[in-house]
Scaffold this motif. Sequence first.
Motif, short mmCIF file in Angstrom:
data_model
loop_
_atom_site.label_atom_id
_atom_site.label_comp_id
_atom_site.label_asym_id
_atom_site.label_seq_id
_atom_site.Cartn_x
_atom_site.Cartn_y
_atom_site.Cartn_z
N THR A 16 -2.44 0.23 -4.44
CA THR A 16 -2.47 -1.06 -3.76
C THR A 16 -2.08 -2.16 -4.74
O THR A 16 -2.60 -2.23 -5.85
CB THR A 16 -3.87 -1.35 -3.19
OG1 THR A 16 -4.23 -0.28 -2.32
CG2 THR A 16 -3.89 -2.65 -2.44
N TYR A 73 0.85 -1.19 0.00
CA TYR A 73 0.00 0.00 0.00
C TYR A 73 0.89 1.23 0.00
O TYR A 73 1.77 1.37 0.83
CB TYR A 73 -0.92 0.02 1.23
CG TYR A 73 -1.73 1.28 1.31
CD1 TYR A 73 -2.76 1.53 0.40
CD2 TYR A 73 -1.43 2.26 2.25
CE1 TYR A 73 -3.48 2.69 0.45
CE2 TYR A 73 -2.15 3.44 2.30
CZ TYR A 73 -3.18 3.64 1.40
OH TYR A 73 -3.89 4.81 1.43
N SER A 112 -5.30 3.59 -6.73
CA SER A 112 -5.38 3.08 -5.36
C SER A 112 -4.03 2.95 -4.68
O SER A 112 -3.94 3.04 -3.47
CB SER A 112 -6.08 1.72 -5.35
OG SER A 112 -5.26 0.75 -5.98
#
Length: 108
Positions: free
Chosen positions: A73, A26, A71
């Motif tokens: 991610t 992340y 994102s």
Amino acid sequence: GGGAYGVVTSIYYQLHDIPNPMQIVYVESQEQFQMKWIEFILKYFYDPTSIGVSETDSNSCSASDTGGFISGTFFCYNGGGDIMKTAWEKFSNDNVDSYFYVIPATSF
């Protein structure tokens, strides 16, 4: 007429080896690195050797439909998250510990 049917008398499954534990990567959004981040992601996945990453290591990570651009991610196997973090640290010349996280998937 002319119907046909078949009977399955045997089946063969070929399974892949279980990869090492999954890591979730992340990356918090960093406004000052936005363009550099996009350049890094493109190189990491499409020309990994240009930034010192092997194709195997590059292929160990993936992202959902956003591709990590939105994102930030990624899902990695075989230690790919740690490799991605190290590669970004070298590419960006920055200490990334405050915004780049590699989390073992077993934590969830």
